[in-house]
Design an enzyme around this catalytic site. Structure first.
Site, PDB file in Angstrom:
ATOM      1  N   CYS A   1       0.873  -1.178   0.000  1.00 49.61           N
ATOM      2  CA  CYS A   1       0.000   0.000   0.000  1.00 49.61           C
ATOM      3  C   CYS A   1       0.908   1.225   0.000  1.00 49.61           C
ATOM      4  CB  CYS A   1      -0.902  -0.020   1.232  1.00 49.61           C
ATOM      5  SG  CYS A   1      -1.995   1.408   1.267  1.00 49.61           S
TER       6      CYS A   1
ATOM      7  N   CYS B   1      -3.249   6.778  -4.958  1.00 48.81           N
ATOM      8  CA  CYS B   1      -2.974   5.337  -4.860  1.00 48.81           C
ATOM      9  C   CYS B   1      -1.539   5.011  -5.322  1.00 48.81           C
ATOM     10  CB  CYS B   1      -3.988   4.521  -5.661  1.00 48.81           C
ATOM     11  SG  CYS B   1      -3.875   2.758  -5.296  1.00 48.81           S
TER      12      CYS B   1
HETATM   13  O1  PYC Z   1      -1.776   3.800  -2.023  1.00 49.03           O
HETATM   14  O2  PYC Z   1      -1.330   1.786  -2.764  1.00 49.03           O
HETATM   15  C1  PYC Z   1      -2.087   2.606  -2.232  1.00 49.03           C
HETATM   16  C2  PYC Z   1      -3.431   2.163  -1.813  1.00 49.03           C
HETATM   17  C3  PYC Z   1      -4.000   0.941  -2.003  1.00 49.03           C
HETATM   18  C4  PYC Z   1      -5.278   1.001  -1.448  1.00 49.03           C
HETATM   19  C5  PYC Z   1      -5.460   2.261  -0.938  1.00 49.03           C
HETATM   20  N1  PYC Z   1      -4.306   2.962  -1.179  1.00 49.03           N
END
Ligand code: PYC
Length: 319
Positions: free
Chosen positions: A88, A243
């Protein structure tokens, strides 16, 4: 009464809850070995930490564990409202800022053992964090799915729309779509969530059952950014940050298509306008594997002890 010590933070608006102490005994072994035991025997602890009534659908938990690789400052296991995550990005940035807040690390380079491999993090003097991720790659290019389009929201007036996207790995599995007809804005979150969860079902049914996140891409809001995204997470919450693992998967697709040169920056905005800066170096051009680096900032928002009272009917969270 069981006490679980946590520190909360957010990375570009996406919250992370780091469990400092009070977690289950997961035995010896690597973070991957410990994840297996966590998943099989202690799912109630995952729910207690991140689900209501103590948490929310959007919260990502990270449990600190003893690393098998002693060159690592810690091991970590990531989880959300429905499952465990391999890696994550926003959570790792939140974790690094939390470790600095606790005085456990100083600016400089550190290694962290995740269930999918060791990542290297650089805590900068200004508090921002760069995460050099595990290798990312595109598994399938231009996968076509068909979606019902009763309200004509998917960029065509036809009752069904063909959607084309790439399947890629960046620490989690993603289906990334550039042409979808949807406006990437907060006011449209309900439609974005509905369409992207139907995309996930369709791509899973097309022979990619591993895909658990969807990335919808669009033009940037800010002049100095390259693109904006909406990311659907496994439990149907949307990522407030751009993300980190999704941006890693995106970098792998751009590298494979020769659309971003090694070392150049990709400024990726989230649906709420927060941003990560990504870049990559080639690991192996023949297999399309890259090593992505994602830079962002996190802020500590709370320190607390969660109280787990077995006589509380919702002690272990609302499933
Ligand atoms: O930042 O990799 C990330 C992530 C995955 C799910 C929520 N954030």
């Amino acid at each position: 009464m069981k006490r679980v010590q946590v520190i909360d933070s957010h990375t570009g608006g996406e919250p992370t809850r780091v469990v400092i102490s009070g977690g289950p005994d997961l035995g010896g072994g690597s973070a991957a070995d410990k994840l297996k035991i966590f998943r099989e025997r202690h799912d109630d602890f995952r729910r207690a930490v991140v689900n209501e009534p103590r948490g929310s659908d959007v919260l990502v938990g990270t449990l600190l564990v003893e690393p098998a690789d002693k060159s690592c400052v810690t091991g970590v296991i990531y989880f959300d409202n429905v499952t465990f995550l391999g890696m994550c990005g926003h959570g790792t940035i939140g974790l690094v800022v939390t470790l600095a807040h606790l005085g456990r690390i100083q600016p400089g380079e550190h290694r962290i053992e995740t269930p999918v491999g060791v990542v290297t993090v650089l805590l900068h003097e200004d508090g921002s964090v760069s995460v050099t991720n595990i290798p990312a790659y595109r598994k399938a290019r231009a996968v076509t799915i068909e979606l019902a389009n009763a309200d004509g929201a998917l960029g065509t007036a036809r009752p069904t729309a063909k959607i084309v996207g790439d399947v890629a790995w960046g620490g989690n599995w993603f289906f990334l779509v550039e042409q979808h007809g949807l406006a990437l804005e907060l006011a449209n979150v309900e439609k974005l969530t509905d369409a992207s969860s139907r995309m996930r079902q369709a791509v899973n049914a097309q022979g990619f059952p591993e895909v658990d996140h969807i990335v919808l891409l669009g033009p940037p809001r800010a002049k100095d950014a390259h693109s904006q995204n909406f990311v659907l997470c496994p439990g149907k919450a949307y990522d407030r940050s751009p993300c980190g693992t999704g941006t890693s998967a995106r970098l792998a697709c751009l590298a494979a298509d020769d659309r971003l040169a090694e070392g150049d920056s990709l400024v990726q905005e989230s649906v709420i306008g927060s941003r990560f800066v990504g870049s990559y170096r080639w690991l192996d051009r023949a297999t399309g594997k890259i090593i992505p680096t994602i830079t962002g900032s996190a802020f500590v928002t709370g320190e607390a002890a969660l109280l787990l009272d077995e006589s509380d009917p919702f002690c272990w969270g609302i499933p």
